[in-house]
Design an enzyme around this catalytic site. Structure first.
Site, PDB file in Angstrom:
ATOM      1  N   HIS A 117       0.932  -0.823  -0.311  1.00  0.00           N
ATOM      2  CA  HIS A 117      -0.127  -0.376  -0.491  1.00  0.00           C
ATOM      3  C   HIS A 117       0.750   1.228  -0.066  1.00  0.00           C
ATOM      4  CE1 HIS A 117      -3.647   1.845   1.860  1.00  0.00           C
ATOM      5  NE2 HIS A 117      -3.064   2.706   1.569  1.00  0.00           N
ATOM      6  N   HIS A 138       1.295   5.787  -1.979  1.00  0.00           N
ATOM      7  CA  HIS A 138       0.684   6.547  -3.093  1.00  0.00           C
ATOM      8  C   HIS A 138       2.120   7.379  -3.545  1.00  0.00           C
ATOM      9  CE1 HIS A 138      -2.994   7.195  -0.791  1.00  0.00           C
ATOM     10  NE2 HIS A 138      -2.605   6.342   0.126  1.00  0.00           N
ATOM     11  N   LEU A 139       2.209   6.623  -4.218  1.00  0.00           N
ATOM     12  CA  LEU A 139       3.669   7.862  -5.161  1.00  0.00           C
ATOM     13  C   LEU A 139       3.303   8.567  -5.895  1.00  0.00           C
ATOM     14  CD1 LEU A 139       4.536   4.007  -6.767  1.00  0.00           C
ATOM     15  CD2 LEU A 139       5.444   5.382  -5.260  1.00  0.00           C
ATOM     16  N   ARG A 140       2.187   9.362  -6.027  1.00  0.00           N
ATOM     17  CA  ARG A 140       1.722  10.649  -6.429  1.00  0.00           C
ATOM     18  C   ARG A 140       1.233  10.375  -7.762  1.00  0.00           C
ATOM     19  NH1 ARG A 140      -1.311  11.035  -2.366  1.00  0.00           N
ATOM     20  NH2 ARG A 140      -0.238  11.856  -0.280  1.00  0.00           N
ATOM     21  N   ASN A 178      -5.220   7.483  -5.632  1.00  0.00           N
ATOM     22  CA  ASN A 178      -6.145   8.364  -5.628  1.00  0.00           C
ATOM     23  C   ASN A 178      -5.601   9.999  -5.970  1.00  0.00           C
ATOM     24  OD1 ASN A 178      -4.035   8.499  -3.464  1.00  0.00           O
ATOM     25  ND2 ASN A 178      -5.377   9.183  -1.851  1.00  0.00           N
ATOM     26  N   LYS A 199      -9.422  -0.019  -5.079  1.00  0.00           N
ATOM     27  CA  LYS A 199      -9.692   0.761  -3.973  1.00  0.00           C
ATOM     28  C   LYS A 199     -10.758   1.768  -4.401  1.00  0.00           C
ATOM     29  CE  LYS A 199      -7.409   2.068  -0.266  1.00  0.00           C
ATOM     30  NZ  LYS A 199      -6.625   3.118  -0.091  1.00  0.00           N
ATOM     31  N   HIS A 256     -10.268   1.254   2.870  1.00  0.00           N
ATOM     32  CA  HIS A 256      -9.705   2.651   3.225  1.00  0.00           C
ATOM     33  C   HIS A 256     -11.516   2.175   4.126  1.00  0.00           C
ATOM     34  CE1 HIS A 256      -8.431   5.924   4.988  1.00  0.00           C
ATOM     35  NE2 HIS A 256      -9.523   5.915   5.075  1.00  0.00           N
ATOM     36  N   HIS A 296      -4.743  -0.555   6.238  1.00  0.00           N
ATOM     37  CA  HIS A 296      -3.947   0.402   6.860  1.00  0.00           C
ATOM     38  C   HIS A 296      -4.990   0.054   8.740  1.00  0.00           C
ATOM     39  CE1 HIS A 296      -6.799   2.876   5.068  1.00  0.00           C
ATOM     40  NE2 HIS A 296      -6.082   3.162   4.899  1.00  0.00           N
ATOM     41  N   ASP A 326       1.601   2.578   3.079  1.00  0.00           N
ATOM     42  CA  ASP A 326       0.308   4.224   3.076  1.00  0.00           C
ATOM     43  C   ASP A 326       1.511   5.204   3.705  1.00  0.00           C
ATOM     44  OD1 ASP A 326      -1.948   5.143   2.724  1.00  0.00           O
ATOM     45  OD2 ASP A 326      -2.663   5.581   4.865  1.00  0.00           O
ATOM     46  N   HIS A 335       3.426  14.842   1.417  1.00  0.00           N
ATOM     47  CA  HIS A 335       2.449  15.948   1.048  1.00  0.00           C
ATOM     48  C   HIS A 335       3.384  17.093   1.037  1.00  0.00           C
ATOM     49  CE1 HIS A 335      -1.901  14.943   0.473  1.00  0.00           C
ATOM     50  NE2 HIS A 335      -1.577  14.021   1.732  1.00  0.00           N
ATOM     51  N   ALA A 346      -3.801  14.625   5.281  1.00  0.00           N
ATOM     52  CA  ALA A 346      -3.188  13.362   5.609  1.00  0.00           C
ATOM     53  C   ALA A 346      -2.553  12.959   5.229  1.00  0.00           C
ATOM     54  CB  ALA A 346      -4.882  12.994   6.026  1.00  0.00           C
TER      55      ALA A 346
HETATM   56  O1  DOR Z   1      -3.389   9.609   5.237  1.00  0.00           O
HETATM   57  C1  DOR Z   1      -4.136   9.551   4.437  1.00  0.00           C
HETATM   58  N1  DOR Z   1      -3.503   9.597   3.215  1.00  0.00           N
HETATM   59  N2  DOR Z   1      -4.333   8.399   4.348  1.00  0.00           N
HETATM   60  C2  DOR Z   1      -5.224   8.166   3.425  1.00  0.00           C
HETATM   61  O2  DOR Z   1      -5.832   7.251   3.088  1.00  0.00           O
HETATM   62  C3  DOR Z   1      -4.678   8.640   1.824  1.00  0.00           C
HETATM   63  C4  DOR Z   1      -3.613   9.210   2.098  1.00  0.00           C
HETATM   64  C5  DOR Z   1      -2.943  10.080   0.385  1.00  0.00           C
HETATM   65  O3  DOR Z   1      -3.469  10.346  -0.459  1.00  0.00           O
HETATM   66  O4  DOR Z   1      -2.951  11.346   0.970  1.00  0.00           O
HETATM   67 ZN    ZN Z   2      -2.948   4.833   1.254  1.00  0.00          ZN
END
Ligand code: DOR
Ligand code: ZN
Length: 346
Positions: free
Chosen positions: A13, A15-17, A41, A99, A136, A174, A247, A251, A263
């Site tokens: 799990h 997030h590579l953006r 996402n 997802k 989620h 998560h 996870d 950011h 988040a």
């Molecule tokens: O803290 C989080 N950030 N939880 C998530 O489910 C998504 C993630 C994000 O994409 O920033």
């Molecule tokens: Zn996530």
């Protein structure tokens, strides 16, 4: 034990953006992990196999020479995803899962699911074709306390879903609570769960240490100490359906240090070392390979990675900040130290 040699792990799990950020995230994840389940996402979200194919190409351009890294792509479930997309997914060979974001639960979840009945047709196709649904698991009902949202999700959504679709493969992503640990532990073979390094290392006090700490803010939130202990017991225990998913969700610093901060915790660069710390503190380093390198692969029906890696008990300093697509990102435990160091082997 001051050294651990193990099969190269996977991150189930991450997030590579996109865009410039891939120059940071892809090398960081590929340095530690053989494969990673890549969250969809983006804005706009990755909802089709064609979009996932393009996104995968953009990711692969940033894999450093010599690294063997395979992104395992996912689609973002919306209330208008057609069941035919699940058949295309199955034929693609590189999209591995779908997802489920409850609308409003987290970053870029607005296009997610509001009414679960609307996605029953797609879920039925997934059950039939054995495509995992990655969930989620938090309700978004404003009357439910944030710290209770996972436990309420189990009762209202997840338990009934598994009864309705007994063939469906589900990863409860998560997990953060004792209730989730028990639910997965007692659940069927088709139910797995990922656990992050930050939920294993920290309880919710980390959010309020001498002031408000935005770099410890993620969804689901860090929980109380009893829950953290239950997660450690699950990760280091005998049930093979708990596995590693960081996870890691970067950011830019200014988006976190804001009146309405995003988040997400960036753990990827030192994630493996952080997990080693958890297993060492629990006196269960012998269980680390199962959690990090075997259980997830078995759940997803993937072969074990051929490469190996080594973890050495040696302090390393975590940088204060890292470059991130023209901005900076603050990694988990910035400015602190981690008692382990990872390196590639073979
Ligand atoms: O803290 C989080 N950030 N939880 C998530 O489910 C998504 C993630 C994000 O994409 O920033
Ligand atoms: Zn996530």
């Amino acid at each position: 034990m001051n050294q651990l040699r193990m099969i190269q792990p996977d991150d189930f799990h991450v997030h590579l953006r996109d865009g410039d950020c891939l120059a940071r995230t892809v090398p960081d994840t590929a340095a530690r992990f053989g494969r990673a389940v890549v969250m969809p996402n983006l804005s706009p979200p990755v909802t089709t196999v064609a979009q996932a194919a393009d996104y995968r190409e953009r990711i692969l351009k940033h894999v450093p020479d010599g690294a063997a890294f395979e992104p395992l792509m996912t689609l973002y479930l919306t209330e208008t995803t057609p069941p035919a997309e699940i058949r295309r997914l199955k034929e693609s060979g590189f999209v591995r899962a779908v997802k489920y974001y409850p609308a409003g639960a987290t970053t870029h979840s607005a296009a997610g699911v509001k009414t679960i009945e609307k996605v029953y047709g797609v879920i039925e196709a997934m059950a039939e074709l054995q495509v995992p649904l990655l969930i989620h698991g938090e309700v978004t009902d404003t009357e439910v306390d944030h710290f209770d949202r996972e436990a309420v999700f189990i009762d209202r959504i997840l338990a009934p879903l598994l009864v309705r679709f007994p063939q469906l493969r589900v990863v409860f992503e998560h997990i953060t609570t004792r209730e989730a640990v028990d639910f997965v532990d007692q659940g069927p073979a088709s139910l797995g769960a990922t656990i992050t390094a930050h939920h294993l290392l920290y309880n919710r006090n980390a959010l309020f240490e001498d002031g408000i700490r935005p770099h410890y803010y993620c969804r689901p939130l860090l929980k109380a100490e009893g829950h953290r202990k239950a997660l450690v017991a699950a990760a280091t225990g005998d049930c093979a359906r708990f596995f590693l998913g960081t996870d890691s969700a970067p950011h830019a610093r200014r988006d976190k240090e804001s009146a309405c901060g995003c988040a997400g915790i960036y753990s990827a660069p030192y994630a493996l070392e952080f997990y080693a710390e958890v297993f060492a503190n629990a006196g269960r380093l012998d269980r680390m390979e199962s959690f990090a390198s075997r259980n997830g692969a078995a759940f997803y029906g993937l072969p074990l990675n051929q490469r190996r890696c080594v973890l050495i008990r040696e302090n390393q300093r975590i940088p204060d900040a890292l470059p991130f697509g023209g901005e900076t990102v603050i990694p988990l435990r910035a400015g602190g130290t981690c008692a382990w160091r990872a390196s590639a082997d073979e």
